[in-house]
Design a protein around this motif. Structure first.
Motif, PDB file in Angstrom:
ATOM      1  N   TYR A 127       8.561 -50.477  -6.642  1.00  0.00           N
ATOM      2  CA  TYR A 127       7.471 -50.210  -7.585  1.00  0.00           C
ATOM      3  C   TYR A 127       7.163 -48.715  -7.714  1.00  0.00           C
ATOM      4  O   TYR A 127       6.179 -48.333  -8.361  1.00  0.00           O
ATOM      5  CB  TYR A 127       6.200 -50.949  -7.150  1.00  0.00           C
ATOM      6  N   ARG A 130       6.933 -47.576 -11.325  1.00  0.00           N
ATOM      7  CA  ARG A 130       6.103 -48.363 -12.242  1.00  0.00           C
ATOM      8  C   ARG A 130       4.798 -47.626 -12.544  1.00  0.00           C
ATOM      9  O   ARG A 130       4.324 -46.817 -11.755  1.00  0.00           O
ATOM     10  CB  ARG A 130       5.795 -49.735 -11.643  1.00  0.00           C
ATOM     11  N   SER A 131       4.241 -47.939 -13.698  1.00  0.00           N
ATOM     12  CA  SER A 131       2.999 -47.284 -14.106  1.00  0.00           C
ATOM     13  C   SER A 131       2.098 -48.273 -14.826  1.00  0.00           C
ATOM     14  O   SER A 131       2.545 -49.334 -15.273  1.00  0.00           O
ATOM     15  CB  SER A 131       3.292 -46.083 -15.013  1.00  0.00           C
TER      16      SER A 131
END
Length: 291
Positions: A127, A130-131
């Motif tokens: 992750y 990820r945003s």
């Protein structure tokens, strides 16, 4: 307007990490009146511990937090029992503690060089890239998690200091250890616990830092300096003030891009430190008593 919003949220998220980074240093100073120069070395060591747990056993960095807290609490208590408790109290002891704990930092750093060489390491989780998008602006999931953990740590530390007998004993020792002895408080045991807890909080910061940055055995020097800036801004010994000081430093660094080149933003905090020491030596938000 979106740019200002993005910078403001980024500053808040950065302030969470800065606060977590400074909790341990502020706690130890508030009770023992010692500037723990080994703080940066502990942050670095915790980053390597997290990396080893991730690489060898597949332990997620955030799952490794309880392990780091236990390991570095024990290390902090051992450093106090083996070294710090023999220092004289007062100004002479304060100077000797700087030299002693700086020596501990050098030992930790050189052991890391022997074990891991000087190559940079990083933790790459599934992750990490990820945003989350908010009003058209994207923010890293990792930074959001770090901020949430920092807030939880602040709340738990605040509850410990204000709602438990041990916390009240810590605050009492910070204010007047001689009177605590007369009241039946085991001052030495409180100091051992405080040094262990402060070291554990530095370990927590190291775990969080390992998810945000690459690191090597020299890692931790800038974090120590910024932690010192934060506790001065917030008031030496004020835990809530540390969180506010972290916000001031983070906002000053993030929004300074409008005034100075990006490569100079790291110097903003030190300019702010000089200004505060000249104009308000007790800090912006607190006094020299643990609260």
């Amino acid at each position: 307007m979106r740019e200002v919003f993005t910078l403001a949220v980024s500053a808040v998220l950065l302030a969470g990490f800065y606060a977590a980074m400074a909790y341990g240093l502020g706690l130890i100073y508030g009770v023992l009146r010692i500037v723990n120069l080994a703080h940066g070395g502990i942050i670095m060591a915790a980053a390597y511990l997290t990396w080893q747990l991730f690489e060898r056993f597949g332990v997620d960095p955030y799952i490794a937090i309880p392990v780091a807290l236990v390991v570095f609490f024990a290390l902090g208590a051992g450093i106090y029992l083996g070294l710090v408790r023999f220092l004289p109290r007062g100004p002479a002891g304060a100077v000797q503690s700087l030299l002693l704990l700086f020596g501990v930092w050098l030992i930790i750093r050189n052991v890391a060089y022997l074990l891991f060489t000087g190559n940079e390491q990083a933790i790459h989780t599934s992750y990490a890239t990820r945003s989350v998008t908010v009003f058209g602006s994207s923010f890293s999931v990792t930074r959001i998690l770090v901020f949430a953990i920092a807030v939880v740590a602040l709340l738990l530390l605040h509850l410990l200091l204000t709602r438990t007998y041990l916390g009240k004993a810590i605050r009492a020792v910070a204010q007047n250890p001689d009177s605590c002895t007369l009241a039946g408080i085991d001052v030495e045991r409180v100091r051992i616990f405080t040094f262990g807890l402060g070291t554990a909080l530095a370990g927590l910061a190291g775990v969080l830092a390992s998810t945000l940055f690459a690191f090597n055995p020299s890692f931790g020097a800038a974090e120590l300096l910024k932690s010192f800036v934060i506790i001065v801004l917030g008031g030496l010994g004020s835990i809530v003030g540390i969180a506010l000081g972290a916000c001031v430093l983070a906002f000053a660094e993030v929004f300074s891009i409008y005034v100075v080149p990006p490569y100079l933003t790291s110097a903003v905090g030190f300019v702010l430190l000089v200004v505060v020491l000249v104009l308000r030596p007790g800090g912006l938000f607190g006094q020299r008593v643990l609260r």
